[in-house]
Write a protein that holds these residues in place. Structure first.
Motif, PDB file in Angstrom:
ATOM      1  N   LYS A   1      40.444  20.287  29.712  1.00 34.74           N
ATOM      2  CA  LYS A   1      39.854  21.320  28.876  1.00 34.74           C
ATOM      3  C   LYS A   1      39.818  22.673  29.585  1.00 34.74           C
ATOM      4  O   LYS A   1      39.615  23.702  28.955  1.00 34.74           O
TER       5      LYS A   1
ATOM      6  N   MET B   1      40.969  25.626  10.530  1.00 29.76           N
ATOM      7  CA  MET B   1      40.476  24.846  11.663  1.00 29.76           C
ATOM      8  C   MET B   1      38.960  24.681  11.671  1.00 29.76           C
ATOM      9  O   MET B   1      38.430  23.951  12.498  1.00 29.76           O
ATOM     10  N   HIS B   2      38.250  25.382  10.766  1.00 31.27           N
ATOM     11  CA  HIS B   2      36.790  25.270  10.774  1.00 31.27           C
ATOM     12  C   HIS B   2      36.261  25.296   9.342  1.00 31.27           C
ATOM     13  O   HIS B   2      37.001  25.581   8.398  1.00 31.27           O
TER      14      HIS B   2
ATOM     15  N   ALA C   1      42.352  29.812  18.547  1.00 33.77           N
ATOM     16  CA  ALA C   1      42.313  28.348  18.493  1.00 33.77           C
ATOM     17  C   ALA C   1      41.452  27.799  19.626  1.00 33.77           C
ATOM     18  O   ALA C   1      40.680  26.842  19.442  1.00 33.77           O
ATOM     19  N   SER C   2      41.573  28.379  20.817  1.00 31.49           N
ATOM     20  CA  SER C   2      40.733  27.957  21.944  1.00 31.49           C
ATOM     21  C   SER C   2      39.269  28.187  21.625  1.00 31.49           C
ATOM     22  O   SER C   2      38.398  27.383  21.987  1.00 31.49           O
TER      23      SER C   2
ATOM     24  N   LYS D   1      38.156  25.438  19.139  1.00 33.04           N
ATOM     25  CA  LYS D   1      38.107  24.136  19.811  1.00 33.04           C
ATOM     26  C   LYS D   1      36.957  24.057  20.814  1.00 33.04           C
ATOM     27  O   LYS D   1      36.443  22.971  21.083  1.00 33.04           O
TER      28      LYS D   1
END
Length: 748
Positions: free
Chosen positions: A196, A269-270, A307-308, A311
């Protein structure tokens, strides 16, 4: 008043707690990702190294605060590297900063004009190809730096110079760059929490440490000072206005499209607030104006950082803002650390960034959707010419392909076994189709019997006139022509007014026989009148669907493996396969009056179907589907004893439990009433809920559910709106809220 203040204080505390719990940690992760990328992009752009960090600070703080995408992180992006490098080479850094300010102003105007969504009209395949072309260009440029040499002025020259650079390669630079590439490939695949940590950070730090510990002779980054000292004002031009204007538009358009596409991707993504695209352009424009004004690179929304951010668990825009704050602190207090980094390490990082911009998934999708030519031409154009020309060429080709697909009509003529000639036409028939149409019709023998099938969605007067004349000439030559129109555009309409594209086809699995079966066909049919509709439907199936469905059925000859046990009413308006978009082998369908499951195993037919479908066939879900306007529910409300037939009365008594539940105020019934449904439809929904409760106690269903092999749910098909709702034992879920306005369909 006190209550309102207390509520505001509570909300602020909750918001602060959310920021501390989620956003602070996420911002640190994004900060670690952004620092090496920002420096590397600045180096690849030919700009001052600090320009990348300035842009990262401004993008993080200003675009993060003002933008319309709460979780998007903005900063310098690889997608603009090639353009910026060309601008710096042509105009110098000071004028490039002025161009960035102008591009930001254009973005602000676009945001104020509320046309942000129209920027998404650019074909995604062109954008993907543009990024791939940029990736190729960056990789070709930086491979020379990784080998210890200097890059050439163009991608083609860089490609041709690779053999020379390989022959003259310097092993210290190759070692440092190789370490970065190896770690970026390996690190994300490591198990546990170690992976990570941002791979880019690990790679650059490790390569730098090796270069220092081994005292390697490699060129390192040289900085004039910290971020405050690096702030510069844009210059003023003394000419070249056309080139500067072109640069402004290029930066504005590319930065806008990349930011909006990145925001769209992040929305997927959310589950939080969706992007306000106009506000996002305003935020991006303001950030670019400030970044250019203080000596920073152009800014876009960056998918890698965004994106990071998602995530890492970010919940609000505070994460993007804080990441900019951390970069600001680092750039002022710890900038001397950057001077330890070798250029070869950044080259390795940029080579990997370039390679990662070329996504195999995008190539596969382009190939699958028939857009591979657009993708390839755009990539070649970007690499061989420049970014703007490559994108314009790709867009032009994409538009031509769209025009071809829109106006293209499939026209085919073939002779059947009885000597009749069948001329089949599908698609859009316009004057552009006349050459193809003329060629095909010329192959039909003079004097033959012709069946002409028009399954088209567009037909203009030029085609109408041509077909009319061909039919006249063919019949004068002794032939016969039977025209069958089963599309949404007709010959008659083409002669009465301007051509219009049909909104939908009237023939097919979604339309009833009455919508497409012609009276003339029925009159000429030798079958008994009662059988004509169904046999005509079978004939149409053989013409249009049999060959297409055959490959799916060939593998099901000996067995079935359905996913869902589907219990629905016998009502002819309920179409299980249509409303679930399912095909052969998907549904194990059982139908009875009122879609009921008699308790205590009182109906052998339903019991046998449940046992066979769940235990033998192995369905993984059970669905009970009711519908509006159900005759069984109306009869139960009126009293089953009034049904007339004793067998119907006996069956309808199984629904009395649903009636009792409805009259007792079942929550599903109350929810249906709030949605504006009539009492009969309220009972139909309660009936679905009651059947679900019965199934939960069923010996077969209950055991399979307890073992985790089976899921049970309910559906309700609202016939007037053609929408489907989901029913549970306690509530209703509207699956298509914007389209369902039941109260407007009929009075309650």
């Amino acid at each position: 008043m006190t209550t309102t203040v207390e509520k505001d204080v509570t909300e602020q505390k909750s918001r602060l707690g959310e920021i501390l719990k989620f956003d602070v940690s996420a911002s640190l992760v994004v900060f670690l990702v952004a620092v090496p990328l920002s420096i590397g992009i600045a180096v690849a752009s030919g700009a001052p190294v600090m320009a990348g960090l300035i842009a990262a600070v401004v993008g993080g703080i200003l675009a993060g605060a003002l933008g319309g995408s709460p979780l998007q992180v903005s900063g310098p992006a690889a997608g603009l590297t090639v353009v910026v490098a060309e601008l710096v080479n042509q105009f110098g850094w000071a004028l490039t900063c002025l161009i960035t300010v102008g591009a930001g102003a254009i973005q602000v105007l676009l945001g104020l004009s509320r046309i942000a969504r129209h920027a998404l009209a650019i074909s995604p395949v062109v954008v993907h190809a543009m990024l791939a072309g940029i990736g190729v260009t960056i990789a070709l440029q930086q491979i020379h730096v990784l080998l210890g040499g200097d890059s050439e002025s163009s991608a083609v020259e860089n490609l041709l110079a690779i053999p020379t650079s390989v022959a003259d390669g310097q092993w210290p630079s190759i070692l440092v760059g190789g370490i970065v590439i190896a770690l970026m490939l390996i690190w994300p695949r490591l198990p546990g929490k170690v992976s990570k940590i941002p791979a880019a950070l690990v790679a650059v730090v490790a390569a730098t440490a090796v270069s220092i510990s081994m005292n390697l002779d490699v060129e390192r980054i040289a900085l004039p000072g910290n971020l405050i000292e690096a702030l510069t004002l844009p210059g003023m031009p003394d000419g070249q206005w056309a080139g500067i204007a072109t640069g402004v538009l290029t930066i504005a358009l590319i930065a806008s499209v990349e930011s909006l596409l990145s925001a769209v991707a992040i929305d997927k993504m959310h589950t939080g607030p969706r992007t306000n695209f106009d506000r996002e352009l305003l935020g991006q424009g303001a950030a670019n104006m400030v970044s250019g004004a203080v000596g920073g690179l152009p800014i876009t929304g960056v998918i890698v950082r965004s994106a990071s951010n998602v995530k890492a668990g970010a919940k609000t825009r505070a994460s993007a803002i804080l990441h900019g704050v951390w970069i600001l602190i680092f750039s002022i207090l710890f900038i001397s650390v950057v001077e330890l980094v070798p250029f070869a390490a950044l080259a390795g990082l940029l080579v990997m960034i370039g390679v990662q911009l070329i996504k195999l998934a995008d190539i596969k999708i382009a190939n699958k959707t028939g857009d591979i030519a657009v993708y390839g031409v755009t990539v070649i154009g970007v690499v061989a010419l420049n970014l703007l020309e490559g994108v314009l060429i790709g867009l032009a080709l994409a538009v031509l392909l769209v025009l071809r697909r829109v106006v293209w009509a499939h026209v085919h003529a073939s002779e059947t076994v009885d000597g009749t000639w069948r001329v089949h036409m599908t698609g859009s028939l316009s004057f552009l189709s006349l050459p193809r149409l003329t060629h095909v019709l010329s192959s039909v023998p003079r004097g033959s019997k012709v069946r002409m099938e028009l399954a088209v969605d567009f037909l203009d007067h030029a085609v109408h006139e041509h077909l009319h004349e061909w039919v006249r000439q063919h019949e004068l030559g002794g032939g016969t022509v039977c025209i069958e129109e089963n599309g949404s555009a007709s010959l008659a309409a083409a002669a009465e007014g301007p051509p219009k594209r049909g909104t939908s086809a009237v023939r097919g699995s979604l339309a009833p026989w009455s919508a497409w079966q012609l009276k003339s066909d029925s009159d000429a049919d030798d079958n008994p009148p009662a059988l004509r509709p169904v046999l005509s439907g079978v004939a149409e199936y053989h013409r249009t669907h049999a060959d297409a469905i055959k490959p799916h059925l060939e593998g099901m000859e000996e067995f079935q493996d359905p996913d869902t046990f589907f219990l629905c009413c016998v009502d002819s308006r309920v179409m299980p396969n249509t409303i679930t978009s399912s095909g052969p082998g998907d549904l194990f369908t059982v139908r009875n009056v009122g879609n009921m499951v008699p308790a205590q195993g009182q109906d052998t037919s339903v019991e046998a179907a449940l046992a066979y479908g769940i235990e033998v066939v192995g369905t993984s879900s059970v669905v009970v589907c009711g519908h509006s306007g159900c005759g069984a529910m109306k009869a139960i409300l009126a009293g089953p004893e009034n049904a007339g037939d004793e067998r119907v009365t006996e069956w309808l008594e199984y629904g009395l439990a649903s009636l009792d539940a409805h009259r007792s105020g079942h929550p599903v019934g109350r929810a249906a009433a709030e949605l504006g449904f009539s009492e009969g439809d309220q009972l139909a929904m309660v009936n679905v809920a009651v059947q679900l409760q019965t199934l939960a106690r069923h010996r077969v269903v209950g055991r399979a559910s307890a073992e985790g092999r089976l899921r049970v749910t309910g559906l309700f098909f609202d016939i007037p709106s053609a929408r489907v709702l989901q029913i549970s034992t306690k509530e209703i879920t509207v699956l298509d809220a914007p389209a369902l306005d039941r109260a407007d369909l009929e009075p309650v």
